[in-house]
Design a protein around this motif. Sequence first.
Motif, PDB file in Angstrom:
ATOM      1  N   ILE A 158       0.843  -1.199   0.000  1.00 23.29           N
ATOM      2  CA  ILE A 158       0.000   0.000   0.000  1.00 23.29           C
ATOM      3  C   ILE A 158       0.877   1.247   0.000  1.00 23.29           C
ATOM      4  CG2 ILE A 158      -0.209   0.195   2.522  1.00 23.29           C
ATOM      5  CD1 ILE A 158      -3.209   0.799   2.029  1.00 23.29           C
ATOM      6  N   GLY A 159       0.361   2.342  -0.574  1.00 21.40           N
ATOM      7  CA  GLY A 159       1.135   3.569  -0.707  1.00 21.40           C
ATOM      8  C   GLY A 159       1.191   4.390   0.568  1.00 21.40           C
ATOM      9  N   ALA A 160       1.997   5.458   0.507  1.00 19.87           N
ATOM     10  CA  ALA A 160       2.102   6.423   1.608  1.00 19.87           C
ATOM     11  C   ALA A 160       2.035   7.830   1.019  1.00 19.87           C
ATOM     12  CB  ALA A 160       3.405   6.231   2.374  1.00 19.87           C
ATOM     13  N   TYR A 161       1.529   8.757   1.825  1.00 17.92           N
ATOM     14  CA  TYR A 161       1.287  10.121   1.364  1.00 17.92           C
ATOM     15  C   TYR A 161       1.684  11.103   2.461  1.00 17.92           C
ATOM     16  CZ  TYR A 161      -1.505  14.090  -0.477  1.00 17.92           C
ATOM     17  OH  TYR A 161      -1.928  15.320  -0.960  1.00 17.92           O
ATOM     18  N   LEU A 162       2.180  12.260   2.059  1.00 18.38           N
ATOM     19  CA  LEU A 162       2.504  13.331   2.992  1.00 18.38           C
ATOM     20  C   LEU A 162       2.436  14.659   2.264  1.00 18.38           C
ATOM     21  CD1 LEU A 162       5.630  14.494   2.321  1.00 18.38           C
ATOM     22  CD2 LEU A 162       6.256  12.287   3.292  1.00 18.38           C
ATOM     23  N   GLU A 163       2.485  15.740   3.034  1.00 11.94           N
ATOM     24  CA  GLU A 163       2.640  17.080   2.470  1.00 11.94           C
ATOM     25  C   GLU A 163       3.887  17.710   3.073  1.00 11.94           C
ATOM     26  OE1 GLU A 163      -1.984  16.620   2.739  1.00 11.94           O
ATOM     27  OE2 GLU A 163      -0.496  16.904   4.347  1.00 11.94           O
ATOM     28  N   SER A 164       4.843  18.080   2.231  1.00  9.55           N
ATOM     29  CA  SER A 164       6.040  18.762   2.723  1.00  9.55           C
ATOM     30  C   SER A 164       5.773  20.261   2.754  1.00  9.55           C
ATOM     31  CB  SER A 164       7.240  18.466   1.820  1.00  9.55           C
ATOM     32  OG  SER A 164       8.389  19.148   2.299  1.00  9.55           O
ATOM     33  N   SER A 165       5.916  20.862   3.926  1.00 10.98           N
ATOM     34  CA  SER A 165       5.684  22.298   4.056  1.00 10.98           C
ATOM     35  C   SER A 165       6.947  23.114   3.823  1.00 10.98           C
ATOM     36  CB  SER A 165       5.101  22.622   5.435  1.00 10.98           C
ATOM     37  OG  SER A 165       5.903  22.071   6.459  1.00 10.98           O
ATOM     38  N   LYS A 166       8.064  22.415   3.573  1.00 12.90           N
ATOM     39  CA  LYS A 166       9.315  23.082   3.224  1.00 12.90           C
ATOM     40  C   LYS A 166       9.861  22.458   1.950  1.00 12.90           C
ATOM     41  CE  LYS A 166      11.354  24.522   7.649  1.00 12.90           C
ATOM     42  NZ  LYS A 166      12.515  24.272   8.553  1.00 12.90           N
ATOM     43  N   GLU A 167      10.141  23.281   0.952  1.00  9.33           N
ATOM     44  CA  GLU A 167      10.701  22.754  -0.288  1.00  9.33           C
ATOM     45  C   GLU A 167      12.057  22.101  -0.038  1.00  9.33           C
ATOM     46  OE1 GLU A 167      11.009  24.185  -4.953  1.00  9.33           O
ATOM     47  OE2 GLU A 167      10.921  25.683  -3.359  1.00  9.33           O
ATOM     48  N   SER A 168      12.790  22.608   0.959  1.00  9.79           N
ATOM     49  CA  SER A 168      14.120  22.065   1.262  1.00  9.79           C
ATOM     50  C   SER A 168      14.067  20.649   1.819  1.00  9.79           C
ATOM     51  CB  SER A 168      14.842  22.983   2.257  1.00  9.79           C
ATOM     52  OG  SER A 168      14.095  23.101   3.460  1.00  9.79           O
ATOM     53  N   ASN A 169      12.890  20.195   2.281  1.00  7.81           N
ATOM     54  CA  ASN A 169      12.764  18.835   2.811  1.00  7.81           C
ATOM     55  C   ASN A 169      12.443  17.798   1.744  1.00  7.81           C
ATOM     56  OD1 ASN A 169      13.272  19.641   5.428  1.00  7.81           O
ATOM     57  ND2 ASN A 169      11.114  19.787   6.003  1.00  7.81           N
ATOM     58  N   ILE A 170      12.114  18.260   0.537  1.00 12.38           N
ATOM     59  CA  ILE A 170      11.728  17.328  -0.524  1.00 12.38           C
ATOM     60  C   ILE A 170      12.821  16.302  -0.825  1.00 12.38           C
ATOM     61  CG2 ILE A 170      11.188  17.168  -2.995  1.00 12.38           C
ATOM     62  CD1 ILE A 170       9.503  19.723  -2.631  1.00 12.38           C
ATOM     63  N   PRO A 171      14.094  16.678  -0.931  1.00  7.63           N
ATOM     64  CA  PRO A 171      15.127  15.658  -1.179  1.00  7.63           C
ATOM     65  C   PRO A 171      15.187  14.577  -0.104  1.00  7.63           C
ATOM     66  CG  PRO A 171      15.994  17.843  -1.640  1.00  7.63           C
ATOM     67  CD  PRO A 171      14.660  18.039  -0.971  1.00  7.63           C
ATOM     68  N   PHE A 172      14.962  14.952   1.153  1.00  3.77           N
ATOM     69  CA  PHE A 172      14.943  13.953   2.242  1.00  3.77           C
ATOM     70  C   PHE A 172      13.859  12.917   1.991  1.00  3.77           C
ATOM     71  CE2 PHE A 172      12.677  12.774   6.177  1.00  3.77           C
ATOM     72  CZ  PHE A 172      13.648  12.005   6.789  1.00  3.77           C
ATOM     73  N   TYR A 173      12.659  13.377   1.674  1.00  2.00           N
ATOM     74  CA  TYR A 173      11.565  12.438   1.434  1.00  2.00           C
ATOM     75  C   TYR A 173      11.789  11.619   0.169  1.00  2.00           C
ATOM     76  CZ  TYR A 173       9.013  14.782   5.180  1.00  2.00           C
ATOM     77  OH  TYR A 173       8.633  15.280   6.398  1.00  2.00           O
ATOM     78  N   ARG A 174      12.409  12.211  -0.832  1.00  2.00           N
ATOM     79  CA  ARG A 174      12.699  11.462  -2.059  1.00  2.00           C
ATOM     80  C   ARG A 174      13.623  10.288  -1.769  1.00  2.00           C
ATOM     81  NH1 ARG A 174      12.960  16.501  -6.153  1.00  2.00           N
ATOM     82  NH2 ARG A 174      10.920  16.182  -7.128  1.00  2.00           N
ATOM     83  N   ARG A 175      14.538  10.457  -0.838  1.00  2.00           N
ATOM     84  CA  ARG A 175      15.446   9.351  -0.491  1.00  2.00           C
ATOM     85  C   ARG A 175      14.678   8.165   0.093  1.00  2.00           C
ATOM     86  NH1 ARG A 175      18.750  13.635   1.347  1.00  2.00           N
ATOM     87  NH2 ARG A 175      18.342  13.183   3.553  1.00  2.00           N
ATOM     88  N   HIS A 176      13.479   8.414   0.563  1.00  2.00           N
ATOM     89  CA  HIS A 176      12.657   7.342   1.129  1.00  2.00           C
ATOM     90  C   HIS A 176      11.567   6.895   0.170  1.00  2.00           C
ATOM     91  CE1 HIS A 176      14.550   7.465   5.084  1.00  2.00           C
ATOM     92  NE2 HIS A 176      14.652   8.767   4.892  1.00  2.00           N
ATOM     93  N   GLY A 177      11.649   7.303  -1.086  1.00  2.00           N
ATOM     94  CA  GLY A 177      10.738   6.808  -2.109  1.00  2.00           C
ATOM     95  C   GLY A 177       9.560   7.697  -2.443  1.00  2.00           C
ATOM     96  N   PHE A 178       9.436   8.858  -1.799  1.00  2.00           N
ATOM     97  CA  PHE A 178       8.336   9.774  -2.088  1.00  2.00           C
ATOM     98  C   PHE A 178       8.671  10.652  -3.297  1.00  2.00           C
ATOM     99  CE2 PHE A 178       7.651   8.819   2.378  1.00  2.00           C
ATOM    100  CZ  PHE A 178       6.266   8.763   2.496  1.00  2.00           C
TER     101      PHE A 178
END
Length: 200
Positions: A158-178
């Motif tokens: 099953i998938g996972a979903y979130l909202e990043s409120s900081k553009e600078s955090n996007i690379p962190f989440y990408r490392r986890h598959g988002f």
Amino acid sequence: MGTTPAVRPATTDDLDGMAHALSLSFHDDPVMRWLFGDEPPRPVRYLRPFFAIEGRRHLQHRTVYTADGHPGAAYWDPPGHWKSSPMSILRLAPVMVRGIGRRTAKALQGLNRMEKAHADHPDHYYLAVLGTRPDRQGEGVGSALMAPVLATCDAEGIGAYLESSKESNIPFYRRHGFEVVGEVTFPSGPTIWPMWRDPR
């Protein structure tokens, strides 16, 4: 520099510690600053009560994680439970109205935009809040806090979903598959980035 903590499911005894950690983590968050302003007492007056109330709500699903010493916390919702109920909004109302004041209507419009974007996705686990105290960032705390539910996502397919409120955090989440799947802008306010993760 500390070591990566041993993450465990949270209990009601952890609420104060988690709320404190998250109030520090989100002190410079664009959405929280837009909602509650920049006054020095903001973290104590608004953010700690906000995250304590939200923590209690998420604990009913048993998908909240922290570690001893409360270096941070992750509040998840299981599939089918991410929508804000009238009761949850009512519990937050005193903190929100006191902190937001005349921006309450715009805040509710922003929440509505978030939920419309959210509803476009199939069943998933929702990472509503993830934060690490500033003095513990860079130690792998955030990754450790996400790991139990991401493992569940993979096991259940099953998938996972979130909202990043900081553009600078996007690379962190990408490392986890988002991956970013859109943008949502609050009325006269900040932008957030919805992100989706397929199971591995």
